[in-house]
Design an enzyme around this catalytic site. Structure first.
Site, PDB file in Angstrom:
ATOM      1  N   GLU A 129       0.843  -1.205   0.000  1.00  0.00           N
ATOM      2  CA  GLU A 129       0.000   0.000   0.000  1.00  0.00           C
ATOM      3  C   GLU A 129       0.877   1.254   0.000  1.00  0.00           C
ATOM      4  OE1 GLU A 129      -3.119   0.053  -1.160  1.00  0.00           O
ATOM      5  OE2 GLU A 129      -3.832  -1.193   0.481  1.00  0.00           O
ATOM      6  N   ASP A 155      -4.882   1.090  -9.159  1.00  0.00           N
ATOM      7  CA  ASP A 155      -6.324   0.866  -9.289  1.00  0.00           C
ATOM      8  C   ASP A 155      -6.705   0.646 -10.755  1.00  0.00           C
ATOM      9  OD1 ASP A 155      -6.004   1.654  -6.692  1.00  0.00           O
ATOM     10  OD2 ASP A 155      -7.065   3.548  -6.893  1.00  0.00           O
ATOM     11  N   GLY A 208     -13.077   2.715  -0.643  1.00  0.00           N
ATOM     12  CA  GLY A 208     -11.695   2.349  -0.949  1.00  0.00           C
ATOM     13  C   GLY A 208     -11.610   1.202  -1.935  1.00  0.00           C
ATOM     14  N   SER A 259     -12.096   1.725  -5.202  1.00  0.00           N
ATOM     15  CA  SER A 259     -11.755   2.349  -6.483  1.00  0.00           C
ATOM     16  C   SER A 259     -12.916   2.454  -7.455  1.00  0.00           C
ATOM     17  CB  SER A 259     -10.600   1.611  -7.154  1.00  0.00           C
ATOM     18  OG  SER A 259      -9.470   1.783  -6.390  1.00  0.00           O
TER      19      SER A 259
HETATM   20  C1  GLA Z   1      -5.344   4.926  -3.755  1.00  0.00           C
HETATM   21  C2  GLA Z   1      -4.636   5.300  -5.042  1.00  0.00           C
HETATM   22  C3  GLA Z   1      -3.679   4.195  -5.474  1.00  0.00           C
HETATM   23  C4  GLA Z   1      -2.740   3.797  -4.342  1.00  0.00           C
HETATM   24  C5  GLA Z   1      -3.521   3.556  -3.062  1.00  0.00           C
HETATM   25  C6  GLA Z   1      -2.616   3.339  -1.880  1.00  0.00           C
HETATM   26  O1  GLA Z   1      -6.185   3.815  -3.962  1.00  0.00           O
HETATM   27  O2  GLA Z   1      -5.570   5.531  -6.059  1.00  0.00           O
HETATM   28  O3  GLA Z   1      -2.942   4.611  -6.601  1.00  0.00           O
HETATM   29  O4  GLA Z   1      -1.744   4.756  -4.166  1.00  0.00           O
HETATM   30  O5  GLA Z   1      -4.388   4.635  -2.747  1.00  0.00           O
HETATM   31  O6  GLA Z   1      -1.880   2.184  -2.045  1.00  0.00           O
END
Ligand code: GLA
Length: 382
Positions: free
Chosen positions: A32, A169, A121, A123
């Protein structure tokens, strides 16, 4: 979902769509805040998605219909600009803006709906940008590769949503494969699929149902803090380009005494990149217990050193940390809310949720929702 979408499209535009596609959300097992530091990630596409119906419309305008909020927006093709009042539209317009105007000589009608929970979270925003990019590429025969679309979708998010996200993502959404996680090198975009065999266990997402509003600003700030660390190391080690190239010793030597915040953040990233690589070996060896332990370690780092967790996420991870049916748990994604990802014995899921949900509600006054995620293919025509 498809039927519902096509009916809504028909009612709005009085035609059957030429193309219907599905663009999934994503999970990430470990790795992460490593993607924008040119490290590795281990994401996968899941069984929750944004669904698009689209047709060319023979005019010089775009008609965008967000079914879930019942809003429609018409934009002339020659005046694609960011919309302050229709933030959902920006994820689509950010893609259109990058396509050569001559290629989109004619406008389109687009309707979309989603079952990815917003702010969890998972995406949902990348699913919209990637889905729009994939749909337009197909509808107009633009011949971009999927990796081109990944880069385009990431840029849309930077330019039209103001979040300087990495590439994880978008890559997961476009390149995902059923039952496999993607071991992605975010520097070269080399990747390999790794089977995610966790016999008898499931991926349980516990949704805090909060998204604290510092998420975007703190995300961009973390990027800057990492860049500061890189710049300090570069003064002595000129060949270093990103935290991917940096060791813990170099951080101690060049950053610790100059900038403690940058040091703490960067050390987390360097450790996390290493943790992921070891976690992939665990996975290949079928040692999911060892992988799970690393997930807990990642959470600790994200919470203390990287400071992107929050009380709600910490509570949920803490509550499962001594549960023998949970082999790994951590916050997932950018942070400050959204879901925790847990590897849980399938037969124990119901009891676990029944136990934690009332406690969570009593402490935060919030509902706890949960999903058992399964790993699916990336964007596709349906
Ligand atoms: C968000 C961002 C990703 C990544 C995560 C953390 O989801 O869109 O690109 O940086 O946070 O890992």
């Amino acid at each position: 979902m498809k039927e519902l979408l096509c009916t809504a499209f028909f009612e709005k535009f009085a035609e059957i769509p030429a193309l219907v596609i599905q663009a999934p959300g994503r999970i990430n097992i470990i790795g992460e805040h490593t993607d924008y530091n040119e490290g590795f990630v281990l994401p996968a596409a899941i069984d929750k998605a944004v669904y698009f119906a689209i047709s060319k419309n023979g005019t010089d305008k775009l008609n965008l219909f967000a079914i879930d909020v019942n809003e429609t927006l018409q934009i002339p093709l020659n005046n694609i600009t960011k919309q302050a009042n229709y933030t959902w539209a920006n994820y689509i317009l950010g893609i259109v803006a990058q396509l050569n105007k001559n290629r989109l000589a004619v406008g389109f009608n687009l309707a979309f709906t989603s079952n990815i929970p917003i702010g969890a979270g998972l995406s949902s925003s990348a699913a919209v940008t990637c889905g729009a990019a994939f749909a337009l590429n197909h509808l107009y025969n633009l011949n971009y590769s999927k990796v081109d679309l990944v880069v385009m979708a990431q840029k849309a998010e930077h330019m039209y949503a103001g979040v300087l996200c990495g590439v994880m993502d978008q890559f997961a959404c476009l390149m995902g494969k059923e039952n496999q996680v993607i071991q992605l090198d975010c520097r070269s975009l080399d990747f390999k699929y790794v089977p995610f065999d966790i016999d008898g266990y499931k991926i349980l997402l516990l949704n805090t149902n909060v998204k604290h509003n510092l998420a975007d600003s703190q995300y961009n700030l973390r990027r800057q803090e990492c860049e500061r660390a890189v710049q300090l190391v570069q003064k002595k080690y000129v060949n270093v380009n990103s935290l991917r190239d940096v060791t813990a010793e170099q951080l101690e030597e060049c950053v610790l005494n100059e900038d403690t915040i940058a040091y703490t953040r960067a050390l987390f990233v360097v450790n996390e990149i290493e943790r992921l690589q070891k976690g992939c070996i665990d996975l290949q060896n079928g040692d999911i217990i060892a992988l799970g332990k690393k997930m807990f370690a990642t959470h600790k780092g994200l919470s203390h050193a990287y400071a992107v967790s929050c009380a709600e996420l910490d509570f949920l991870v803490d509550k499962v940390s001594n549960n023998e049916n949970v082999i790994g748990a951590r916050m997932m994604g950018g942070g400050f809310g959204g879901c925790t990802i847990n590897l849980v014995k399938e037969t124990a899921i119901e009891a676990l949720v029944a136990d934690i949900a009332p406690k969570y509600n009593a402490k935060f006054g919030l509902a706890l929702t949960h999903y058992v995620a399964t790993i699916k293919d990336g964007v596709k025509i349906i």
